[in-house]
Design a protein around this motif. Structure first.
Motif, PDB file in Angstrom:
ATOM      1  N   PRO A   1       0.787  -1.255  -0.386  1.00  0.00           N
ATOM      2  CA  PRO A   1      -0.095   0.129  -0.042  1.00  0.00           C
ATOM      3  C   PRO A   1       0.785   1.220   0.183  1.00  0.00           C
ATOM      4  O   PRO A   1       1.323   1.784   0.969  1.00  0.00           O
ATOM      5  N   ASN A   2       1.306   1.658  -1.092  1.00  0.00           N
ATOM      6  CA  ASN A   2       2.366   2.546  -1.248  1.00  0.00           C
ATOM      7  C   ASN A   2       1.736   4.006  -1.232  1.00  0.00           C
ATOM      8  O   ASN A   2       2.566   4.925  -0.882  1.00  0.00           O
ATOM      9  N   ARG A   3       0.630   4.290  -1.530  1.00  0.00           N
ATOM     10  CA  ARG A   3      -0.046   5.514  -1.811  1.00  0.00           C
ATOM     11  C   ARG A   3      -0.442   6.433  -0.389  1.00  0.00           C
ATOM     12  O   ARG A   3      -1.441   5.498   0.384  1.00  0.00           O
ATOM     13  N   VAL A   4       0.178   7.260  -0.106  1.00  0.00           N
ATOM     14  CA  VAL A   4      -0.308   8.067   1.225  1.00  0.00           C
ATOM     15  C   VAL A   4      -0.439   9.475   0.882  1.00  0.00           C
ATOM     16  O   VAL A   4      -0.264  10.030  -0.300  1.00  0.00           O
TER      17      VAL A   4
ATOM     18  N   GLY B   1       1.824   1.418  10.048  1.00  0.00           N
ATOM     19  CA  GLY B   1       1.333   0.919   8.885  1.00  0.00           C
ATOM     20  C   GLY B   1       2.237  -0.339   8.276  1.00  0.00           C
ATOM     21  O   GLY B   1       3.307  -0.690   8.841  1.00  0.00           O
TER      22      GLY B   1
ATOM     23  N   ARG C   1       0.597  12.059   5.616  1.00  0.00           N
ATOM     24  CA  ARG C   1       1.322  10.518   5.053  1.00  0.00           C
ATOM     25  C   ARG C   1       0.382   9.574   5.407  1.00  0.00           C
ATOM     26  O   ARG C   1       0.682   8.455   5.715  1.00  0.00           O
TER      27      ARG C   1
ATOM     28  N   ASP D   1      -2.011   6.587   5.282  1.00  0.00           N
ATOM     29  CA  ASP D   1      -2.401   5.481   4.252  1.00  0.00           C
ATOM     30  C   ASP D   1      -3.600   4.793   4.223  1.00  0.00           C
ATOM     31  O   ASP D   1      -4.161   4.324   5.580  1.00  0.00           O
ATOM     32  N   HIS D   2      -4.389   4.642   3.352  1.00  0.00           N
ATOM     33  CA  HIS D   2      -5.642   4.086   3.302  1.00  0.00           C
ATOM     34  C   HIS D   2      -5.359   2.558   3.257  1.00  0.00           C
ATOM     35  O   HIS D   2      -6.368   1.725   3.305  1.00  0.00           O
ATOM     36  N   ASN D   3      -4.360   1.975   3.051  1.00  0.00           N
ATOM     37  CA  ASN D   3      -3.903   0.739   2.753  1.00  0.00           C
ATOM     38  C   ASN D   3      -4.469  -0.086   1.570  1.00  0.00           C
ATOM     39  O   ASN D   3      -4.591  -1.181   1.704  1.00  0.00           O
TER      40      ASN D   3
ATOM     41  N   ASN E   1      -4.164   1.653  -1.836  1.00  0.00           N
ATOM     42  CA  ASN E   1      -3.543   2.174  -3.050  1.00  0.00           C
ATOM     43  C   ASN E   1      -4.512   3.082  -3.781  1.00  0.00           C
ATOM     44  O   ASN E   1      -4.317   3.577  -4.868  1.00  0.00           O
TER      45      ASN E   1
END
Lengths: 314, 219
Positions: free
Chosen positions: A113-116, B154, A121, A123-125, A127
């Motif tokens: 899950p790269n998208r933050v 995370g 920062r 993260d919706h976990n 993407n």
């Protein structure tokens, strides 16, 4: 509503999920063939070792059905719609389907899950987020299919932009090309050998966009149909491989697996240029969807059609 | 190329055998940790989530492509390192606090970092290959022993403790003599760099930059 001429939204979600999984796991054949050809000519022991390890890694990814690289990049889509194509629920339904597919693939493949959020920062976990996944469109006359391409490009190194001027000429282009390869090639931060995409001209954002698309949406071995641009592609590829730097920044001759240039008409006073490196995990996968549910998978996006590169008024 | 297989936690006598450019595979236990972990432990002063010295002395700069299954177990797919040079400011203090003796990451740190922070602490640096051989490294992970600070940091930044077998390949970048494979190679590349630019004139407009020397690295 559904009908014989409609492409179903549920089919789009299923295909987008499958493409996302394929892209993460299976290296496109054009790219792996390009690297294997470089293994034949590379003479440096360290550089050869790196290329061999990458080939073994792709085989392990396919056999184990696991992602080839844990930095699974930023999943995004390129949609080329035939002028006659109709999507059930319209393009809003298509965009919802693509977002759902990315969220599901993130937990099921799994992808990282790269998208933050850029500031918090957070993260919706999955993407998915603001403008994520990106969706770009192009159209094709006299067609009723929908081409769906996913690209998962890694993020941090290997791209740069510069405003050159007409007087800088080919020297300016070559010099900036070398600058980018040298600055990001050290220690292999660009994850080379890479497909290098170059955007020349347009407005600044266009220069960035077409350069990135040249790297990500054209396959190894493809040449621009303009013979002069094709000759420059071949020249820059040879130039990049003559620097003396190879994979991981070790001494070698394997830097550029191919070089693709896309151009756009630009301001008479300027020559904007962008350079992009599509890495050793060149993740792309393509499918053509037709009304009635037929799906054909492939790895060549065929994004730059003659209509896409059109020059005249009509 | 010379190849060696080591047990983790690593022993000083094993580390002494390593030379820049050797290929290494690991068996044993190691943990992941990057800026999230360093910030919490070193900048915010929180105690580490486990007694590190008792777990391992191998710190992997990594974020796995992993997911937590509904039953609470973990699915680890691919595993790849992240670029390590960003973490050099924390290294000395990290070696002190954790007893770490081996860093695995992407792209190494500078020779200066090795001489200032690594050599005095008897620590070495291994780089992943490629980058990254995510599937091969994923294969080498036999079990997730535990995950710490998953909620706080995370999936990507959490501290994962892995049991590994034939985990690699890695290349020794920083050895106990303070050599750096990357910098050895950089010097060889630099020697020929002028030839690549031969005959190309400078563009009309210069750019602001922190360096104008092509011999410098931008990291």
């Amino acid at each position: 509503m559904s009908g014989p001429r409609l492409i179903a939204a549920s089919a789009i979600e299923d295909v987008a999920f499958e493409l996302t999984r394929q892209a993460a796991i299976v290296i496109p054949k054009d790219y792996s063939d390009g690297i294997k050809a470089m293994l034949e000519t590379e003479e440096n022991e360290l550089s050869k070792f790196v290329l061999k390890a990458m080939v073994e890694n792709w085989e392990a990814a396919e056999t184990d059905r696991r992602a080839m690289c844990a930095d699974t990049g930023l999943p995004r889509f390129y949609v080329k719609a035939g002028n006659e194509a109709m999507v059930e629920g319209g393009f809003v339904a298509l965009e919802k389907a693509l977002r759902r597919a990315v969220a599901r693939a993130t937990s099921e493949v799994p992808l990282r899950p790269n998208r933050v959020h850029p500031l918090s920062r957070a993260d919706h976990n999955n993407n998915v987020g603001i403008r994520a996944p990106e969706i770009d469109y192009s159209f094709e006359p006299e067609a009723d299919w929908l081409d769906l391409t996913t690209v998962h490009k890694g993020g941090l190194f290997g791209t740069d932009y510069r405003m050159l001027f007409p007087g800088d000429g080919l020297d300016g282009i070559k010099k900036f090309f070398l600058d980018v390869l040298v600055q990001f090639g050290r220690r292999g931060l660009a994850c080379q050998p890479a497909i290098i995409g170059i955007g020349l001209g347009g407005s600044k954002d266009t220069a960035m966009t077409i350069g990135k698309q040249a790297a990500c949406l054209r396959i190894v071995g493809d040449r621009n149909p303009d013979p002069k641009i094709a000759a420059l592609e071949a020249e820059l590829k040879a130039l990049g491989n003559s620097i003396g730097m190879g994979p991981m920044g070790f001494v070698g001759t394997s830097m550029v697996v191919d070089c693709h240039i896309e151009v756009a008409h630009t301001h008479t006073g300027g020559m904007p240029m962008s350079v992009h490196a599509f890495c050793l995990s060149s993740r792309r996968a393509v499918a053509r969807l037709r009304a009635g549910g037929k799906v054909e998978y492939r790895t060549d996006p065929a994004w730059f059609t003659s209509y896409h590169r059109r020059e005249g008024v009509e | 190329m010379k190849e060696i297989r080591l047990k983790a936690p690593v022993q000083p006598e094993d580390l002494a055998k390593l030379e820049a450019g050797m290929v290494v595979y690991l068996d044993g236990v190691l943990y992941t940790g990057r800026e999230g972990l360093y910030r919490r432990v070193l900048d915010e002063g929180l105690g580490p989530p486990v007694e590190l010295a008792a777990v391992s002395n191998v710190n992997f700069h990594c974020s796995p492509a992993a997911a937590v299954r509904p039953d609470g177990s973990y699915q680890v797919g691919a595993v790849t390192a992240t670029a390590s040079f960003r973490f050099s400011k924390w290294m000395s203090r990290w070696f002190d606090v954790s007893g770490c003796r081996m860093i695995i990451g992407k792209g190494g740190m500078s020779e200066e970092d090795y001489r200032q922070h690594f050599v005095p602490n008897g620590a070495v640096y291994l780089t992943t290959v490629g980058y990254g051989t995510g599937a091969l490294l994923g294969r080498g992970i036999k079990r997730v022993r535990s995950v710490h600070w998953l909620e706080e940091l995370g999936i990507a930044q959490a501290m994962w403790i892995f049991e590994v077998e034939a985990f690699g390949p890695f290349l020794v970048d920083g050895d106990l003599k303070g050599n750096s494979l990357f910098e050895i190679e950089n010097r060889k590349v630099n020697a020929k760099l002028t030839d690549a630019y031969a005959g190309l004139k400078e563009p009309a407009l210069r750019r602001y930059g922190e360096t104008t020397s092509r011999r410098d690295e931008v990291i």
